[in-house]
Design an enzyme around this catalytic site. Structure first.
Site, mmCIF file in Angstrom:
data_model
loop_
_atom_site.group_PDB
_atom_site.id
_atom_site.type_symbol
_atom_site.label_atom_id
_atom_site.label_comp_id
_atom_site.label_asym_id
_atom_site.label_seq_id
_atom_site.Cartn_x
_atom_site.Cartn_y
_atom_site.Cartn_z
ATOM 1 C CD1 TRP A 10 -2.463 -1.598 -0.139
ATOM 2 C CD2 TRP A 10 -3.199 -1.162 1.940
ATOM 3 N NE1 TRP A 10 -3.640 -2.270 0.043
ATOM 4 C CE2 TRP A 10 -4.112 -2.026 1.305
ATOM 5 C CE3 TRP A 10 -3.452 -0.748 3.250
ATOM 6 C CZ2 TRP A 10 -5.267 -2.486 1.936
ATOM 7 C CZ3 TRP A 10 -4.597 -1.215 3.886
ATOM 8 C CH2 TRP A 10 -5.499 -2.071 3.235
ATOM 9 C CE LYS A 11 4.367 1.087 -4.443
ATOM 10 N NZ LYS A 11 4.850 1.488 -5.757
ATOM 11 C CG HIS A 95 9.515 -0.877 -2.961
ATOM 12 N ND1 HIS A 95 9.550 0.267 -3.722
ATOM 13 C CD2 HIS A 95 8.496 -1.631 -3.453
ATOM 14 C CE1 HIS A 95 8.582 0.204 -4.633
ATOM 15 N NE2 HIS A 95 7.928 -0.927 -4.487
ATOM 16 C CB SER A 208 1.786 -1.120 -14.316
ATOM 17 O OG SER A 208 2.392 0.141 -14.055
ATOM 18 N N GLY A 229 1.031 -2.423 -6.301
ATOM 19 C CA GLY A 229 0.907 -1.111 -5.677
ATOM 20 C C GLY A 229 -0.480 -0.539 -5.930
ATOM 21 N N GLY A 230 -0.586 0.350 -6.908
ATOM 22 C CA GLY A 230 -1.817 1.105 -7.188
ATOM 23 C C GLY A 230 -3.088 0.262 -7.224
HETATM 24 P P1 13P Z 1 2.386 -0.299 -9.030
HETATM 25 O O1 13P Z 1 1.569 -1.576 -9.007
HETATM 26 O O2 13P Z 1 1.613 0.896 -8.561
HETATM 27 O O3 13P Z 1 3.071 -0.103 -10.341
HETATM 28 O O4 13P Z 1 3.547 -0.506 -7.926
HETATM 29 C C1 13P Z 1 4.314 -1.653 -7.959
HETATM 30 C C2 13P Z 1 5.122 -1.698 -6.721
HETATM 31 O O5 13P Z 1 6.034 -0.914 -6.535
HETATM 32 C C3 13P Z 1 4.769 -2.707 -5.705
HETATM 33 O O6 13P Z 1 5.744 -2.782 -4.710
#
Ligand code: 13P
Length: 248
Positions: A10-11, A95, A208, A229-230
């Site tokens: 989730w950053k 990361h 992505s 991520g997103g």
């Molecule tokens: P995204 O899926 O937003 O491109 O991010 C990938 C990521 O960095 C997962 O750690």
């Protein structure tokens, strides 16, 4: 046979309230799925909330980072014991955003993995090249350096590798399934040459990943899951990725 492994990173997103809403909506969507390991790594602040809500579910709790010391005067840092006390069983280390914005080197990554493993936390180690490095045909050389530096004096026990090409992170540009598998196969071969257990370690792809491309990516022999991520920030899209991976 490696069990598919889908992880949400989730950053720096999601408050406690948003974490609660997400998990309450997400758990029914993946109820009964046992053919995929599912992990959510919220921010440190939301670990308590997530831990309570995920208890006795089929979703594993992870953290996004950990420090390499056990305790002491390290303002702002988090120890493995603290993560364990929040019932976290896994931690993401190395990361590219931490390498880029917080100057993490392979040496620091290696120390963090050692501290996590010493405390029996599972680890997702992230590696991957930048666009500049790929265009200069240096991808494999970069992966070599990151693998040997990060895994120095470590076994593969309790480890997952996430291959995340930096140019595909948050850009909407996914690596093609062939590009992903080429890098994954290279990583596995490196592990075969240098460590025990290369055939059972899982290698996730990150960059992505969405419900629309997960099946294609997972069709590749060396792609064992995804670090997302997103698209992990919305319950239905993350659940779509999990169910897509369950088809493997
Ligand atoms: P995204 O899926 O937003 O491109 O991010 C990938 C990521 O960095 C997962 O750690």
């Amino acid at each position: 046979m490696r069990k598919p492994y889908i992880a949400a990173n989730w950053k720096m997103n999601m408050t406690n309230q948003e974490t609660e809403r997400f998990i309450n909506a997400f758990l029914p969507m993946v109820k009964g799925i046992t053919s995929v390991d599912i992990l959510i790594a919220p921010s440190f602040v939301s670990l308590g909330t997530a831990s309570r809500l995920l208890e006795s579910s089929n979703v594993i709790l992870g953290a996004q980072d950990v420090y390499f010391e056990e305790s002491g005067a390290y303002t702002g840092e988090i120890s493995p014991t603290m993560l364990l006390s929040a019932r976290c069983s896994c931690v993401i280390i190395g990361h590219s955003e931490r390498r880029q914005y917080f100057s993490e080197t392979d040496e620091i990554v290696n120390k963090k993995i050692k501290n996590a493993r010493k405390n029996n936390l599972e680890v997702i180690l992230c590696i991957g090249e930048s666009l500049e490095e790929r265009e200069a045909n240096r991808t494999f050389e970069v992966l070599d350096g990151q693998l040997s530096g990060s895994l120095k004096d470590l076994s593969l026990e309790g480890m997952t590798i996430a291959y995340e090409p930096i140019w595909a992170i948050g850009t909407g540009k996914t690596a093609s399934k062939e590009q992903a598998n080429e890098a994954h196969a290279y990583i596995r071969e490196w592990l075969r040459k240098n460590k025990e257990g290369a055939d059972s370690i899982r290698i996730q792809y990150g960059g992505s990943v969405k419900p629309e491309n997960i099946v294609d990516l997972m069709s590749q022999p060396d792609v064992d899951g995804a670090l997302v991520g997103g698209a992990s920030l919305k319950p239905d899209s993350f659940a779509g990725i999990v169910t897509g991976a369950a088809q493997k």
